[in-house]
Structure formats: structure tokens, C-alpha cells
Enzyme design. Structure first.
Site, short mmCIF file in Angstrom:
data_model
loop_
_atom_site.label_atom_id
_atom_site.label_comp_id
_atom_site.label_asym_id
_atom_site.label_seq_id
_atom_site.Cartn_x
_atom_site.Cartn_y
_atom_site.Cartn_z
N HIS A 134 -0.36 -4.24 14.22
CA HIS A 134 -1.61 -5.30 13.90
C HIS A 134 -2.64 -4.41 13.45
O HIS A 134 -2.59 -3.13 13.45
CB HIS A 134 -1.85 -5.35 15.65
N ASP A 211 -0.35 1.18 21.40
CA ASP A 211 -0.68 -0.11 21.63
C ASP A 211 0.06 -0.83 22.41
O ASP A 211 1.10 -1.49 22.14
CB ASP A 211 -1.09 -0.85 20.16
N GLN A 214 0.67 -6.32 23.45
CA GLN A 214 1.64 -7.22 23.72
C GLN A 214 2.91 -6.98 24.82
O GLN A 214 3.56 -7.76 25.07
CB GLN A 214 2.45 -7.49 22.33
N LYS A 237 -4.87 -10.87 27.39
CA LYS A 237 -3.60 -10.95 27.30
C LYS A 237 -2.57 -10.89 28.53
O LYS A 237 -1.32 -11.35 28.56
CB LYS A 237 -2.70 -9.98 26.29
N CYS A 375 -2.72 -11.30 11.96
CA CYS A 375 -3.18 -9.64 11.74
C CYS A 375 -2.27 -8.72 11.58
O CYS A 375 -2.34 -7.77 11.93
CB CYS A 375 -4.20 -9.40 12.90
#
Length: 417
Positions: A134, A211, A214, A237, A375
Site C-alpha cells: 500500500h 503492516d 489487512q 478494518k 493505493c
């Protein structure tokens, strides 16, 4: 015969999705005269009543600023706020709440880390990222590279959307100082083998930044098992509110790093001659925090803890299996990202159709997806497309909704035939 009936039916996982859906009031509405089919979970997941009620209760019964309050409401707010931090610690299996920093989300967390690690970088140093990142895990490192003379080095992906491990092995070298990697791709759904890659990086003394935005909607991270130095995610999220996220950081590194912002809360003592910093985690939490949002995130974790997590994951896997089966019912449809190990995210293109047209026409049928570059422009460049359509599923989605998606895509295709 309906085209969808010709495709093999995946077995329905034993998970009471109807009961779960009743916990999410937004899912019961109609959009453009059709029952809402919400398949944009990768962008932002919906919120259960437990989260909405917890935030409402905070404002109705205990709102006050946290810490240092010499009254009952302040004590209640502080207890709820710090209680939420403990829930995040347990969710991530961090060693201590000292290692859990509140941020506005994943993007701010990565910027905080990049800023804090800049003092470690010099000309010639390399920051290893993947081609599937991202923008939030690319741009902050580029900004730090410009300041320090370091270089951002991308690790290629394969056509299937998996990290090219041979390239990773060749690129991880003596000049590598930081590895910044997504746990799960927001475009491809690919689950990267983070633990193994972190182990390789640590053997060379490389700092690892993961990260998890997700990943956390689909499975719990264990930062001690992963062995990473930093891990971050966004609450919205994880079925929680917007405007807040959490950053795990190894205490030794957080102690070494300078504060990200200055002001109240992050100080120990201020004089015009010198300011000293507060202890962890408050050193990185300047100003009044997002208290209600922290309470909401804690409630989201409590809600997930009350679910059959194994059944939830099996149900999500079954949704992706069914979606993959139905691709054959839409001629010219191509899936972008066919990794063997992935979460229920389906990015796709359809020959002759622009992604934005697909999204608009699906919306007219009550189906919410996302379109565009997500993104992840470098990844779009790799696949030679300006963007894709993306359906991202959550545990509250149903097999019927998967089939509604493909029936709607067939209608869209016929409009342009």
C-alpha cells in the site's frame, strides 16, 4: 437454468452467519431499492452493535479526559481507555502494554516509525519493501530516504501475486537496514510468509516493520511468534471505529526513538531550558487521545473474542472458494492475484469493461465493491492495468451474496455486449 447453478457448489462452513448479521444493523438496509450487499470490507469493515453501544455508553456515562483527572469520571474514562490498550496487547500477544501505542491508524503508525528510525539511516542504506505494498508503506520510507540518502528497494512479486522469494533472498543484503512488509496484500489478498522473512532479516540485524491492516480482520497476529520489531493496524478494518489504530513496537527500540509529536501527555517535565519525555507508551501519545474510539476498538476485540474464530475463518475461506468457482460464469473475467495462501479478497478485471463502470453498475444493484488503484499504483503498473474492481469479503457475508455478485456481473456484461 441459471448460469450460477452450473458451477460446483462449495460446502457451507458451519458458522451461524445469520445470527452474526443481526449484530450489524447497517447490513439490513436497502441501497437503490435493493438489499445491501457490502463487499468493500478491505477498505473499511462494518461495526457491530457492541461497538456502537460501547462508544455511546462512554459518551453518556463516563466522558472525561484521561489520566491526571482527580474525579470519578476521569477515573472511569482512564480505566476504559487503558483497559482497551490491554485488550489490544492481548490481541497481538505483545509482552507489555508499554509496547502498545495509540495512533490514528496504520498510516500514522508507519510514519511514526519511519520518522523515529531516520536517525539510524545514512547514505547507501537500503529499505526493503515489496512491490505489493500500500502507498502508506512506501511513501513514508521514500520521504525518509530523501532526508537521509538511503534508498527504497522493491522486492518483485510473481504473476500469481506472491512475493518473489528468490529476489528477496538476493536483495536482502549488508546494506539492508529496514524491512517494511505487508502481512496481507490489500489488492491481492496474498498472505506473506512474514515469520520466515522476519527471521531472515533479524539474522542480518535488519529492523522489521509489518503492516497488519489487512491481516487483522481475518486472523490474530502474534507479534512474539512473528518476531517482528513493529506491527500496526487500523481499528476500522477490525470492525471498530475510524480515527484510531494501534502500533506494537519492541520496547528497546521505542525507548531509543525520539518522540513523533510534542505537547501534552508525552512529557515528564517542561521548562524553558529543557523538556524530558514521559515513559512508554505515553512518550508517543501527544495531546488528548481518541478515547471513545479506543473504547470502541476494545469492544470490537471483545466481540471477535466471542465468536467461533475457527468457524469464522472457515466460512470466509468457503466464500472465496465459491467466488473462484463462479469466475467461469463471467466470460472475460480475470482474477488479479491467485496466490495459494490468501484471505477472501478478489481483485479482477473484465475484458472490455472499465473498473469504475463495473462499480457504478453494481451499486445500482445494491452491491458495494471498490474500484481503482487501491493505493497500490506500483502493483497496478506491474500488472499493466490502471486499476481493478475488488470484492473483499468478511465473515458476515453469505454464499447468497457471492452469487448475487456474479449474477450482477453477468448483467453488467450483457449491458456492454
Amino acid at each position: 437454468m441459471n448460469d450460477l447453478s452450473m458451477a460446483k457448489t462449495a460446502p457451507q462452513a458451519r458458522f451461524d452467519v445469520d445470527a452474526v448479521r443481526r449484530d450489524f444493523p447497517i447490513l439490513g438496509q436497502q441501497v437503490n431499492g435493493k438489499p445491501l450487499v457490502y463487499l468493500d470490507n478491505g477498505a473499511s469493515a462494518q461495526k457491530p452493535l457492541a461497538v456502537l453501544d460501547a462508544m455511546d455508553r462512554y459518551y453518556r456515562e463516563m466522558h472525561s479526559n484521561v489520566h491526571r483527572g482527580a474525579h470519578t469520571l476521569g477515573d472511569r474514562a482512564t480505566s476504559a481507555f487503558e483497559g482497551a490498550r490491554e485488550k489490544v496487547r492481548a490481541f497481538m500477544n505483545a509482552a507489555s502494554t508499554r509496547e502498545i501505542i495509540w495512533t490514528r491508524g496504520t498510516t500514522e503508525a508507519i510514519n511514526l516509525i519511519a520518522n523515529g528510525l531516520a536517525q539510524r539511516l545514512k547514505a547507501g542504506d537500503e529499505i526493503l519493501v515489496s512491490q505489493m505494498e500500500h502507498h502508506a508503506n512506501i511513501v513514508p520510507w521514500q520521504m525518509m530516504a530523501e532526508r537521509t540518502g538511503a534508498k527504497v528497494v522493491p522486492v518483485p512479486v510473481t504473476p500469481a501475486g506472491e512475493l518473489d522469494l528468490d529476489s528477496f533472498n538476493s536483495l536482502l543484503g549488508d546494506n539492508t537496514k529496514i524491512l517494511a512488509l505487508t502481512h496481507v496484500s490489500n489488492v491481492l489478498g496474498t498472505i506473506n510468509p512474514v515469520a520466515a522473512l522476519v527471521e531472515q532479516a533479524k539474522a542480518r540485524g535488519v529492523i522489521t516493520v509489518i503492516d497488519g491492516a489487512q491481516a487483522v480482520p481475518h486472523f490474530q497476529p502474534d507479534v512474539q511468534a512473528l518476531g517482528c520489531d513493529f506491527y500496526m493496524f487500523s481499528a476500522h478494518k477490525l470492525f471498530g471505529p475510524t480515527g484510531i489504530g494501534a502500533l506494537y513496537g519492541r520496547a528497546e527500540l521505542l525507548e531509543e526513538m525520539p518522540p513523533y509529536q510534542g505537547g501534552g501527555e508525552m512529557i515528564e517535565r517542561v521548562s524553558f531550558e529543557r523538556t524530558t519525555w514521559n515513559t512508554l507508551p505515553y512518550k508517543f501519545e501527544a495531546g488528548t487521545p481518541a478515547i471513545a474510539e479506543a473504547v470502541g476498538l476494545g469492544a470490537a476485540i471483545d466481540y471477535l473474542d466471542g465468536l467461533d474464530r475457527e468457524g469464522m475463518q472457515a466460512a470466509e475461506d468457503a466464500l472465496l472458494v465459491r467466488a473462484n468457482e463462479l469466475v467461469e460464469t463471467v466470460p472475460g473475467m480475470e482474477i488479479i492475484g491467485t496466490a495459494k495462501n490468501k484471505v477472501p479478497v478478489m481483485s479482477f478485471k473484465i475484458e472490455g469493461l472499465h473498473p469504475s463502470d463495473i462499480g457504478t453498475l453494481l451499486d445500482q444493484q445494491g452491491i458495494a465493491i471498490r474500484t481503482g488503484h487501491h493505493c497500490a499504483m506500483p502493483l497496478m503498473d506491474f500488472y499493466g492495468v490502471p486499476g481493478t474492481a475488488r470484492a473483499s469479503f468478511a465473515f458476515y457475508n453469505t454464499m447468497e451474496e457471492v452469487e448475487q455478485l456474479f449474477t450482477a456481473l453477468q448483467k453488467v456484461q450483457r449491458l456492454f455486449a
